[in-house]
Write a protein that holds these residues in place. Sequence first.
Motif, PDB file in Angstrom:
ATOM      1  N   PRO A 137      30.599  37.854  58.651  1.00 26.69           N
ATOM      2  CA  PRO A 137      29.823  37.802  57.405  1.00 26.69           C
ATOM      3  C   PRO A 137      30.663  37.325  56.223  1.00 26.69           C
ATOM      4  N   LEU A 138      30.019  36.609  55.293  1.00 21.73           N
ATOM      5  CA  LEU A 138      30.699  36.112  54.096  1.00 21.73           C
ATOM      6  C   LEU A 138      30.285  37.003  52.927  1.00 21.73           C
ATOM      7  N   PRO A 139      31.151  37.945  52.531  1.00 19.16           N
ATOM      8  CA  PRO A 139      30.744  38.948  51.527  1.00 19.16           C
ATOM      9  C   PRO A 139      30.757  38.407  50.101  1.00 19.16           C
ATOM     10  N   VAL A 140      29.581  38.135  49.561  1.00 17.80           N
ATOM     11  CA  VAL A 140      29.471  37.672  48.171  1.00 17.80           C
ATOM     12  C   VAL A 140      29.158  38.896  47.306  1.00 17.80           C
ATOM     13  N   TYR A 141      30.010  39.148  46.316  1.00 17.10           N
ATOM     14  CA  TYR A 141      29.840  40.335  45.470  1.00 17.10           C
ATOM     15  C   TYR A 141      28.634  40.147  44.542  1.00 17.10           C
ATOM     16  N   GLY A 142      27.821  41.204  44.423  1.00 18.10           N
ATOM     17  CA  GLY A 142      26.677  41.167  43.503  1.00 18.10           C
ATOM     18  C   GLY A 142      25.730  40.044  43.894  1.00 18.10           C
ATOM     19  N   LYS A 143      25.339  39.244  42.855  1.00 13.38           N
ATOM     20  CA  LYS A 143      24.405  38.129  43.132  1.00 13.38           C
ATOM     21  C   LYS A 143      25.146  36.801  43.279  1.00 13.38           C
ATOM     22  N   GLY A 144      26.466  36.845  43.211  1.00 13.62           N
ATOM     23  CA  GLY A 144      27.225  35.597  43.350  1.00 13.62           C
ATOM     24  C   GLY A 144      27.177  34.739  42.094  1.00 13.62           C
ATOM     25  N   GLU A 145      26.789  35.361  40.968  1.00 11.52           N
ATOM     26  CA  GLU A 145      26.586  34.571  39.738  1.00 11.52           C
ATOM     27  C   GLU A 145      27.846  34.491  38.891  1.00 11.52           C
ATOM     28  N   ASN A 146      28.886  35.210  39.269  1.00  9.18           N
ATOM     29  CA  ASN A 146      30.115  35.215  38.455  1.00  9.18           C
ATOM     30  C   ASN A 146      30.753  33.835  38.501  1.00  9.18           C
ATOM     31  N   ILE A 147      31.381  33.484  37.383  1.00  9.21           N
ATOM     32  CA  ILE A 147      31.916  32.118  37.235  1.00  9.21           C
ATOM     33  C   ILE A 147      33.427  32.150  37.083  1.00  9.21           C
ATOM     34  N   ARG A 148      34.088  31.271  37.825  1.00 11.87           N
ATOM     35  CA  ARG A 148      35.535  31.127  37.717  1.00 11.87           C
ATOM     36  C   ARG A 148      35.855  29.649  37.512  1.00 11.87           C
TER      37      ARG A 148
ATOM     38  N   VAL B 206      26.902  41.695  48.950  1.00 15.34           N
ATOM     39  CA  VAL B 206      27.419  43.066  49.092  1.00 15.34           C
ATOM     40  C   VAL B 206      27.548  43.709  47.705  1.00 15.34           C
ATOM     41  N   THR B 207      27.810  45.013  47.705  1.00  9.99           N
ATOM     42  CA  THR B 207      27.975  45.759  46.451  1.00  9.99           C
ATOM     43  C   THR B 207      28.987  45.053  45.554  1.00  9.99           C
ATOM     44  N   ASP B 208      28.662  44.982  44.283  1.00  8.68           N
ATOM     45  CA  ASP B 208      29.511  44.255  43.340  1.00  8.68           C
ATOM     46  C   ASP B 208      30.862  44.949  43.133  1.00  8.68           C
ATOM     47  N   ARG B 209      31.862  44.161  42.756  1.00  5.33           N
ATOM     48  CA  ARG B 209      33.165  44.708  42.327  1.00  5.33           C
ATOM     49  C   ARG B 209      32.919  45.545  41.067  1.00  5.33           C
ATOM     50  N   PRO B 210      33.458  46.759  40.978  1.00  4.17           N
ATOM     51  CA  PRO B 210      33.263  47.552  39.754  1.00  4.17           C
ATOM     52  C   PRO B 210      33.841  46.805  38.539  1.00  4.17           C
ATOM     53  N   GLY B 211      33.066  46.766  37.465  1.00  2.00           N
ATOM     54  CA  GLY B 211      33.557  46.121  36.230  1.00  2.00           C
ATOM     55  C   GLY B 211      33.794  44.629  36.383  1.00  2.00           C
ATOM     56  N   HIS B 212      33.080  43.997  37.290  1.00  2.00           N
ATOM     57  CA  HIS B 212      33.294  42.575  37.630  1.00  2.00           C
ATOM     58  C   HIS B 212      33.121  41.663  36.411  1.00  2.00           C
ATOM     59  N   ASP B 213      34.196  40.997  35.993  1.00  2.00           N
ATOM     60  CA  ASP B 213      34.102  40.071  34.855  1.00  2.00           C
ATOM     61  C   ASP B 213      33.162  38.926  35.198  1.00  2.00           C
ATOM     62  N   LEU B 214      32.240  38.627  34.271  1.00  2.00           N
ATOM     63  CA  LEU B 214      31.228  37.614  34.578  1.00  2.00           C
ATOM     64  C   LEU B 214      31.793  36.197  34.604  1.00  2.00           C
ATOM     65  N   ARG B 215      32.531  35.852  33.559  1.00  2.00           N
ATOM     66  CA  ARG B 215      32.960  34.438  33.472  1.00  2.00           C
ATOM     67  C   ARG B 215      34.338  34.328  32.836  1.00  2.00           C
ATOM     68  N   TYR B 216      35.176  33.482  33.430  1.00  2.02           N
ATOM     69  CA  TYR B 216      36.432  33.084  32.792  1.00  2.02           C
ATOM     70  C   TYR B 216      36.340  31.580  32.534  1.00  2.02           C
ATOM     71  N   ALA B 217      36.784  31.137  31.372  1.00  2.00           N
ATOM     72  CA  ALA B 217      36.755  29.700  31.063  1.00  2.00           C
ATOM     73  C   ALA B 217      37.875  29.380  30.089  1.00  2.00           C
ATOM     74  N   ILE B 218      38.751  28.518  30.526  1.00  2.00           N
ATOM     75  CA  ILE B 218      39.976  28.228  29.769  1.00  2.00           C
ATOM     76  C   ILE B 218      39.860  26.943  28.954  1.00  2.00           C
ATOM     77  N   ASP B 219      40.308  27.013  27.723  1.00  2.00           N
ATOM     78  CA  ASP B 219      40.518  25.805  26.920  1.00  2.00           C
ATOM     79  C   ASP B 219      42.006  25.461  27.041  1.00  2.00           C
ATOM     80  N   ALA B 220      42.285  24.374  27.753  1.00  2.00           N
ATOM     81  CA  ALA B 220      43.694  24.007  28.008  1.00  2.00           C
ATOM     82  C   ALA B 220      44.153  22.880  27.094  1.00  2.00           C
ATOM     83  N   SER B 221      43.451  22.685  25.970  1.00  2.00           N
ATOM     84  CA  SER B 221      43.781  21.499  25.165  1.00  2.00           C
ATOM     85  C   SER B 221      45.189  21.555  24.557  1.00  2.00           C
ATOM     86  N   LYS B 222      45.704  22.779  24.312  1.00  2.00           N
ATOM     87  CA  LYS B 222      47.046  22.864  23.706  1.00  2.00           C
ATOM     88  C   LYS B 222      48.109  22.297  24.660  1.00  2.00           C
ATOM     89  N   VAL B 223      48.093  22.767  25.908  1.00  2.00           N
ATOM     90  CA  VAL B 223      49.132  22.289  26.836  1.00  2.00           C
ATOM     91  C   VAL B 223      48.964  20.790  27.097  1.00  2.00           C
TER      92      VAL B 223
END
Length: 351
Positions: A210-221, A285-302
Amino acid sequence: MSSKNILITGGAGFIGSHVVRLFVKKYPEYRIINLDSLTYAGNLENLRDIENAPNYEFVRASILDMDALRQVFQQYSINGVIHLAAESHVDRSIHNPDEFAMTNIIGTIRLLKVAQTAWHGNMEDKMFYHISTDEVYGSIEDGYFTEETPIDPRSPYSASKASSDHFVVAFNNSYGLPSMVSRCSNNYGPYQFPEKLIPLMINNMVNKKPLPVYGKGENIRDWLYVEDHARAIDTIFHKGKSGEVYNIGGNNEWKNIDLVKMLCRIVDEKLNREPGTSASLITYVTDRPGHDLRYAIDASKVISETGWRPTTDFAEGLEKTVEWYLQNQQWLSHVTSGEYLKYYEKMYANR
Ligand code: NAD
Ligand code: DAU
């Protein structure tokens, strides 16, 4: 900076092994010392192709062991540190937060203390470069994390990394230790331990589990190929400025479920399976506790200050990654069974 004797901590892990390989090959005039305690996540087989290079040394030690750190600084006249050693998996941190505090916070403080003492009175041409994560900024619904975004860690892992970031800044401010911090988004590629999303899914697809997707799989990385991150580290180490923070990212956001479906298609194709075979294994499957919804980086400085930019196209990078895992089933069985320590014994027991 003319650093020649560089201590890379955590160099037997996923990202660290790519950084060590890049530095050993690109800078034959440098001496690269890889210090790693070889936890479950560190495996010297990751570095098989460069382990006999004349400019490479491996030291098995913990960043918690100050005597060992002092010895390394003295023996190799270390004048640059690239610090990657850490406990890195969010799910593990939820079950075992104190281990994360010990390695990521106390380990970093001890390394900082040893560097500061060794370099005291002569900070010229020295650099302590700390590798951190976008997770220290917390979760963001709209827009992007910049270097000015307030720190807001939400898991024990990110809390420990945020704390270590603060200690690096504190050593810079209080003792004048030259230092930099970079914060990167999610890495993927060869040699990643199969507890993280992409290798775990590939492994399960291969074994029809089985491929365990946490929650609804809507989290963004935001995904970045690991060699692009290693190049960013090289660029920042040589061109970055002391006291600065640099965000690194791929500008490549994916919902988990869409990413898993893309992986399913690649694996089915490579294994000549009927389309849909792997996708039928997706299990919410059951979601990760406190699962962060979205991470998105602005890399323009580097990008604007150093000229670095990501170059690996995501579809191409995923395909290379799947191919690598299919061809390295023995590596997988070694890291998941504890066999990886035998490689250390074979290579280093008589040195
Ligand atoms: P990893 O878990 O694959 O590797 C960690 C390495 O550190 C292992 O080789 C392990 O043996 C070593 N280590 C752990 N505790 C140690 C100790 N006490 N002393 C010496 N060595 C020790 O981790 P990774 O994914 O390669 O991440 C490396 C660094 O990059 C970490 O600091 C992590 O926070 C950061 N980071 C990771 C990502 C990512 O997507 N993986 C993204 C951004 C930042
Ligand atoms: O953002 C950078 C961080 O990325 C690094 O600092 C961490 O060291 C690294 O582990 C990674 O953290 P994530 O928690 O984002 O990675 P992970 O691979 O564990 O999970 C990616 C996403 O997939 C996340 O939303 C949780 C989800 N997931 C994960 C696993 C392991 C699942 O849905 N199922 C799973 O089985």
